[in-house]
Design a protein around this motif. Structure first.
Motif, PDB file in Angstrom:
ATOM      1  N   GLU A 134      85.479  38.489   1.391  1.00  0.00           N
ATOM      2  CA  GLU A 134      84.890  39.432   2.333  1.00  0.00           C
ATOM      3  C   GLU A 134      83.416  39.598   1.989  1.00  0.00           C
ATOM      4  O   GLU A 134      83.053  39.611   0.806  1.00  0.00           O
ATOM      5  N   ALA A 135      82.582  39.702   2.999  1.00  0.00           N
ATOM      6  CA  ALA A 135      81.141  39.865   2.790  1.00  0.00           C
ATOM      7  C   ALA A 135      80.659  41.117   3.506  1.00  0.00           C
ATOM      8  O   ALA A 135      80.985  41.356   4.669  1.00  0.00           O
ATOM      9  N   GLY A 136      79.871  41.926   2.794  1.00  0.00           N
ATOM     10  CA  GLY A 136      79.272  43.100   3.400  1.00  0.00           C
ATOM     11  C   GLY A 136      78.048  42.723   4.213  1.00  0.00           C
ATOM     12  O   GLY A 136      77.643  41.556   4.267  1.00  0.00           O
ATOM     13  N   PRO A 137      77.421  43.689   4.853  1.00  0.00           N
ATOM     14  CA  PRO A 137      76.208  43.406   5.629  1.00  0.00           C
ATOM     15  C   PRO A 137      75.058  42.997   4.712  1.00  0.00           C
ATOM     16  O   PRO A 137      75.019  43.358   3.542  1.00  0.00           O
ATOM     17  N   GLN A 138      74.142  42.212   5.260  1.00  0.00           N
ATOM     18  CA  GLN A 138      72.903  41.820   4.600  1.00  0.00           C
ATOM     19  C   GLN A 138      73.135  40.947   3.367  1.00  0.00           C
ATOM     20  O   GLN A 138      72.289  40.880   2.470  1.00  0.00           O
ATOM     21  N   VAL A 139      74.276  40.273   3.295  1.00  0.00           N
ATOM     22  CA  VAL A 139      74.529  39.349   2.192  1.00  0.00           C
ATOM     23  C   VAL A 139      73.744  38.065   2.420  1.00  0.00           C
ATOM     24  O   VAL A 139      73.729  37.521   3.528  1.00  0.00           O
ATOM     25  N   ARG A 140      73.104  37.591   1.370  1.00  0.00           N
ATOM     26  CA  ARG A 140      72.314  36.378   1.471  1.00  0.00           C
ATOM     27  C   ARG A 140      72.894  35.283   0.568  1.00  0.00           C
ATOM     28  O   ARG A 140      73.164  35.520  -0.602  1.00  0.00           O
ATOM     29  N   GLY A 141      73.083  34.103   1.125  1.00  0.00           N
ATOM     30  CA  GLY A 141      73.438  32.937   0.331  1.00  0.00           C
ATOM     31  C   GLY A 141      74.907  32.676   0.135  1.00  0.00           C
ATOM     32  O   GLY A 141      75.277  31.635  -0.411  1.00  0.00           O
ATOM     33  N   PHE A 142      75.775  33.592   0.569  1.00  0.00           N
ATOM     34  CA  PHE A 142      77.208  33.410   0.349  1.00  0.00           C
ATOM     35  C   PHE A 142      77.994  33.839   1.583  1.00  0.00           C
ATOM     36  O   PHE A 142      77.566  34.720   2.324  1.00  0.00           O
ATOM     37  N   VAL A 176      87.134  41.979  -7.131  1.00  0.00           N
ATOM     38  CA  VAL A 176      85.980  42.704  -7.643  1.00  0.00           C
ATOM     39  C   VAL A 176      84.838  42.592  -6.645  1.00  0.00           C
ATOM     40  O   VAL A 176      84.633  41.537  -6.027  1.00  0.00           O
ATOM     41  N   VAL A 177      84.115  43.693  -6.462  1.00  0.00           N
ATOM     42  CA  VAL A 177      82.911  43.692  -5.642  1.00  0.00           C
ATOM     43  C   VAL A 177      81.733  43.259  -6.516  1.00  0.00           C
ATOM     44  O   VAL A 177      81.556  43.768  -7.627  1.00  0.00           O
ATOM     45  N   VAL A 178      80.928  42.324  -5.993  1.00  0.00           N
ATOM     46  CA  VAL A 178      79.819  41.775  -6.767  1.00  0.00           C
ATOM     47  C   VAL A 178      78.568  41.742  -5.901  1.00  0.00           C
ATOM     48  O   VAL A 178      78.624  41.369  -4.724  1.00  0.00           O
ATOM     49  N   ASP A 179      77.424  42.121  -6.464  1.00  0.00           N
ATOM     50  CA  ASP A 179      76.142  41.980  -5.764  1.00  0.00           C
ATOM     51  C   ASP A 179      75.828  40.506  -5.574  1.00  0.00           C
ATOM     52  O   ASP A 179      76.014  39.699  -6.494  1.00  0.00           O
ATOM     53  N   ASP A 180      75.325  40.136  -4.407  1.00  0.00           N
ATOM     54  CA  ASP A 180      75.083  38.713  -4.144  1.00  0.00           C
ATOM     55  C   ASP A 180      74.076  38.101  -5.124  1.00  0.00           C
ATOM     56  O   ASP A 180      74.150  36.913  -5.443  1.00  0.00           O
ATOM     57  N   VAL A 181      73.132  38.899  -5.647  1.00  0.00           N
ATOM     58  CA  VAL A 181      72.139  38.357  -6.574  1.00  0.00           C
ATOM     59  C   VAL A 181      72.733  38.041  -7.940  1.00  0.00           C
ATOM     60  O   VAL A 181      72.077  37.405  -8.769  1.00  0.00           O
ATOM     61  N   ASN A 182      73.968  38.470  -8.181  1.00  0.00           N
ATOM     62  CA  ASN A 182      74.623  38.215  -9.466  1.00  0.00           C
ATOM     63  C   ASN A 182      75.628  37.068  -9.392  1.00  0.00           C
ATOM     64  O   ASN A 182      76.477  36.931 -10.282  1.00  0.00           O
ATOM     65  N   LEU A 183      75.524  36.256  -8.354  1.00  0.00           N
ATOM     66  CA  LEU A 183      76.437  35.141  -8.158  1.00  0.00           C
ATOM     67  C   LEU A 183      75.681  33.828  -8.056  1.00  0.00           C
ATOM     68  O   LEU A 183      74.517  33.777  -7.654  1.00  0.00           O
ATOM     69  N   THR A 184      76.390  32.761  -8.412  1.00  0.00           N
ATOM     70  CA  THR A 184      75.898  31.416  -8.170  1.00  0.00           C
ATOM     71  C   THR A 184      77.088  30.564  -7.740  1.00  0.00           C
ATOM     72  O   THR A 184      78.245  30.906  -8.027  1.00  0.00           O
ATOM     73  N   SER A 185      76.847  29.489  -7.035  1.00  0.00           N
ATOM     74  CA  SER A 185      77.933  28.646  -6.537  1.00  0.00           C
ATOM     75  C   SER A 185      78.609  27.892  -7.677  1.00  0.00           C
ATOM     76  O   SER A 185      77.949  27.449  -8.623  1.00  0.00           O
ATOM     77  N   ARG A 186      79.919  27.752  -7.592  1.00  0.00           N
ATOM     78  CA  ARG A 186      80.642  26.981  -8.607  1.00  0.00           C
ATOM     79  C   ARG A 186      80.393  25.500  -8.373  1.00  0.00           C
ATOM     80  O   ARG A 186      80.762  24.955  -7.328  1.00  0.00           O
TER      81      ARG A 186
END
Length: 333
Positions: free
Chosen positions: A73-81, A101-111
């Motif tokens: 699930e993605a919230g509004p204004q998510v960038r890159g995912f 778990v809810v995660v900020d998009d800036v704290n993620l990278t693609s596997r």
């Protein structure tokens, strides 16, 4: 959903796996279905209340920062995912030991392709800490660096990253891990009594830098070996560091998705090995921490909150088994 919780400070027996409300992502956040989440020695100290002055818990408290999984699930204004993306990353909310778990998009990278879930889900704390420790002591190709706890979760990565700098690396570890260290170009030395003399013999009498991943007197040992305080870094013995003027760079000095992505790509290409000691289902979180707290594990211990292909939300590669960055260490990548 199921999540690990503790309602008071204490030993392993305060850990519970409870039914809690599934969170919803807000602006700039995604909900990740967690496939793997590493556990850390620091989480033990927080749970016991030994870090209350620095990282106090609010009860009931969750735990866990490392994670890898699938965006559901993605919230509004998510960038890159987007929904279906396979990701790894981290949360500072003590929440990754859970099914979601809810995660900020800036704290993620693609596997990256080829990176196992277990490695992806246990890379953040150990990897960025190892990265920061090597950055702190800045080993050069003609220098020698010693690493305590060289076969542990952080140490096993620090020795490899220091070797990538071209330095000669001496790894303090139990004899059962010496063959692994030798295979990675590290000079193994038995820890314990008279370790200083064994290090001198292995180094020819000259140690330029020291990375302490274990504590228990290694900062003083580094000083005894003649290492300048600014070339000593510890991730656990802050009091000793303050006494001698050593550095204390840890995960926080490289806590960004830029560094995590770099480490993930190295691991996916086989240029950085992330040893996985053992995996446990979420329900056996107590057993996982019992093993961790023996402090003799080679590599990472990983929780698996989800049985693979449990949910229809899973995207591609479901059967695999195995933004800004303000800090100087992150910027160096």
């Amino acid at each position: 959903m199921k999540a690990v919780r503790f309602h008071e400070y204490g030993g392993i027996d305060v850990l519970r796996v409870e039914e809690v409300e599934r969170p919803a992502p807000g602006p700039g956040q995604v909900l990740v279905e967690v496939r793997a989440a590493g556990i850390q020695p620091g989480e033990t100290m927080i749970r016991k209340g030994a870090r209350h002055g620095r990282w106090p818990a609010t009860f009931p408290s969750g735990q866990g920062s490392d994670l890898a999984g699938v965006v559901v699930e993605a919230g509004p204004q998510v960038r890159g995912f987007a929904v279906g993306d396979e990701v790894l990353g981290f949360t500072h909310r003590r929440a990754s030991h859970a099914e979601f778990v809810v995660v900020d998009d800036v704290n993620l990278t693609s596997r990256p392709e080829g990176l196992s879930w277990d490695v992806a889900g246990s890379l953040y704390v150990a990897g960025t800490t190892a990265y920061a420790t090597v950055f702190a002591v800045d080993p050069q190709p003609a220098e020698t660096v010693a690493v305590s706890g060289a076969a542990g979760g952080v140490g096993s990565l620090a020795v490899q990253l220091a070797r990538r700098r071209g330095a000669t690396v001496i790894g303090l570890a139990s004899e059962q891990n010496h063959a692994w260290l030798k295979d990675r170009g590290v000079i193994p030395v038995e820890y314990g009594q008279d370790a200083a003399e064994r290090i001198r013999q292995a180094s020819g009498g000259n140690v330029d830098a020291f990375i302490d991943t274990f504590g228990d007197g290694y900062v003083e040992l580094a000083v005894e070996l003649g290492v300048r305080p600014e070339r000593i870094n510890t991730i656990s013995d802050w009091q000793a560091a303050a006494r001698v003027g050593a550095r204390t760079y840890g995960e926080g000095a490289a806590a960004c998705a830029v560094v995590l992505g770099e480490l993930a790509r190295l691991a996916a290409r086989g240029e950085l090995e992330v040893p996985i000691a053992r995996t446990y289902p979420l329900e056996r979180v107590r057993d996982a921490f019992r093993e961790l707290e023996r402090r003799h594990t080679h590599g990472k211990i990983v929780l698996r909150p989800w049985v693979l292909v449990k949910s229809p939300s899973v995207a591609s590669n479901a059967a695999a088994t195995d933004a800004s960055c303000p800090t100087s260490a992150c910027g160096s990548s």
